[in-house]
Structures are given as C-alpha cells and as structure tokens.
Design a protein around this motif. Structure first.
Motif, short mmCIF file in Angstrom:
data_model
loop_
_atom_site.label_atom_id
_atom_site.label_comp_id
_atom_site.label_asym_id
_atom_site.label_seq_id
_atom_site.Cartn_x
_atom_site.Cartn_y
_atom_site.Cartn_z
N ARG A 145 -5.33 -19.37 9.02
CA ARG A 145 -4.02 -18.61 8.94
C ARG A 145 -3.30 -19.51 7.92
O ARG A 145 -2.18 -18.99 7.36
CB ARG A 145 -3.40 -18.83 10.25
CG ARG A 145 -3.76 -17.97 11.59
CD ARG A 145 -2.98 -18.10 12.63
NE ARG A 145 -1.50 -18.62 12.42
CZ ARG A 145 -0.80 -19.62 13.13
NH1 ARG A 145 -1.33 -20.11 14.12
NH2 ARG A 145 0.42 -19.79 12.89
N LEU A 146 -3.85 -20.44 7.10
CA LEU A 146 -3.31 -21.10 6.02
C LEU A 146 -2.15 -21.71 6.21
O LEU A 146 -1.17 -22.12 5.56
CB LEU A 146 -3.09 -20.20 4.83
CG LEU A 146 -4.40 -19.09 4.62
CD1 LEU A 146 -4.01 -18.26 3.23
CD2 LEU A 146 -5.53 -20.21 3.86
N VAL A 147 -2.14 -22.03 7.82
CA VAL A 147 -1.04 -23.13 8.18
C VAL A 147 -1.06 -24.33 7.92
O VAL A 147 -0.06 -25.19 7.73
CB VAL A 147 -0.67 -22.79 9.52
CG1 VAL A 147 0.29 -23.51 10.22
CG2 VAL A 147 -0.30 -21.40 9.78
N VAL A 148 -2.36 -25.19 7.78
CA VAL A 148 -2.97 -26.27 7.60
C VAL A 148 -3.65 -26.30 6.40
O VAL A 148 -4.40 -25.35 6.23
CB VAL A 148 -3.10 -27.12 8.80
CG1 VAL A 148 -2.22 -27.07 9.88
CG2 VAL A 148 -4.50 -26.57 9.29
N GLY A 149 -3.66 -27.34 5.85
CA GLY A 149 -4.73 -28.01 4.70
C GLY A 149 -5.36 -29.31 4.97
O GLY A 149 -4.59 -29.95 5.64
N GLU A 150 -6.34 -29.56 4.25
CA GLU A 150 -7.10 -30.72 4.24
C GLU A 150 -6.59 -31.63 3.18
O GLU A 150 -6.89 -31.11 2.02
CB GLU A 150 -8.50 -30.59 4.24
CG GLU A 150 -9.14 -30.04 5.31
CD GLU A 150 -9.27 -30.93 6.85
OE1 GLU A 150 -9.02 -32.38 6.44
OE2 GLU A 150 -9.57 -30.43 7.70
N SER A 151 -5.85 -32.69 3.22
CA SER A 151 -5.44 -33.62 2.25
C SER A 151 -6.43 -34.29 1.82
O SER A 151 -7.64 -34.44 2.21
CB SER A 151 -4.17 -34.49 2.76
OG SER A 151 -4.83 -35.73 3.43
N ASN A 152 -6.09 -34.99 0.39
CA ASN A 152 -7.06 -35.86 -0.28
C ASN A 152 -7.24 -37.34 0.55
O ASN A 152 -8.01 -37.96 0.02
CB ASN A 152 -6.70 -35.98 -1.86
CG ASN A 152 -5.53 -36.68 -1.95
OD1 ASN A 152 -4.79 -37.25 -1.08
ND2 ASN A 152 -4.76 -36.69 -2.95
N SER A 153 -6.53 -37.41 1.57
CA SER A 153 -6.90 -38.68 2.05
C SER A 153 -7.67 -38.43 3.57
O SER A 153 -7.77 -39.39 4.27
CB SER A 153 -5.36 -39.22 2.56
OG SER A 153 -4.76 -38.40 3.41
#
Length: 124
Positions: free
Chosen positions: A45-53
């Motif tokens: 749903r593009l509500v969350v993403g994966e961070s670089n950490s």
C-alpha cells in the motif's frame, strides 16, 4: 512477500546458534513471521518503506495499530541485529545497514526504499 522471507530466513536461522539466546530467538522468529503478512500489506500500500538502517519507516500517516506493528517489527529487528552483531564481532548498526542493502536488492519494484544518502525512492 516470498522475496522478503528469503532475505529474512538466513538471519533468523542464525539466531538459535547464539548461546543462551535460543528461546528468545525462537520467540522473535515467531513474532516476525506472524507479522510478515501485515507488514507486506503495508509495503504494498506504500504506507511503509525500508530504511537504510534496516528498519521499517512510515511513509506518511499511519493508523495507531499500524504504528504499533511498525514499532514491534523494529524492536525485533534491533534485537536480531544485536544478536547477529555479537556473533560476528561487529555492531548492530553495521548488521542493519548490511540488511538494508540485501532488502533493497531483493525488494519488488515500486516499494519504498531509502538510499545510503538518506533519500527515499521507489524501486524501479
């Protein structure tokens, strides 16, 4: 979802190998596996993403229940990264950054990812 699981499983397999942490590792593994379908739905749903950490971040406003899911996932990921770091004589932050690179490589097109420089993008 299957791609994410293929990324996560090698990390989770290592958890029981850590002396004295087998019970905790199994509990963490179970919680993460149980939450995976809901987390994948938020990504779709593009509500969350994966961070670089190596953590999950909201990409806008989320419902309270979704925020709790994100917080629980990040808490378990931090525990996993710390356990792995101890076995590899490195830092949890280094493990998280390495994990973020794996996730970025294997993520489906269209999902939100954070580049090393902190900028967010949708994978092409």
């Amino acid at each position: 979802m299957k791609a994410f699981l293929r990324i996560l499983l090698p990390l989770l397999v290592m958890l029981p190998l850590i002396a004295g942490a087998a019970d905790d590792a199994a509990t963490i593994n179970r919680r993460m596996a149980d939450r995976l379908p809901a987390l994948d739905a938020l990504k779709e749903r593009l509500v969350v993403g994966e961070s670089n950490s190596g953590m999950v971040e909201a990409r806008g406003t989320v419902a309270a229940e979704e925020g709790q899911l994100i917080a629980a996932e990040n808490s378990d990921r931090a525990a996993v990264y710390a356990l792995i770091a101890r076995t590899q004589s490195t830092s949890a932050e280094a493990v998280g950054r390495a994990r973020a690179r794996q996730i970025a490589e294997r993520s489906k097109p269209g999902l939100w990812l954070q580049a090393a420089d902190g900028k967010w993008y949708q994978k092409k």
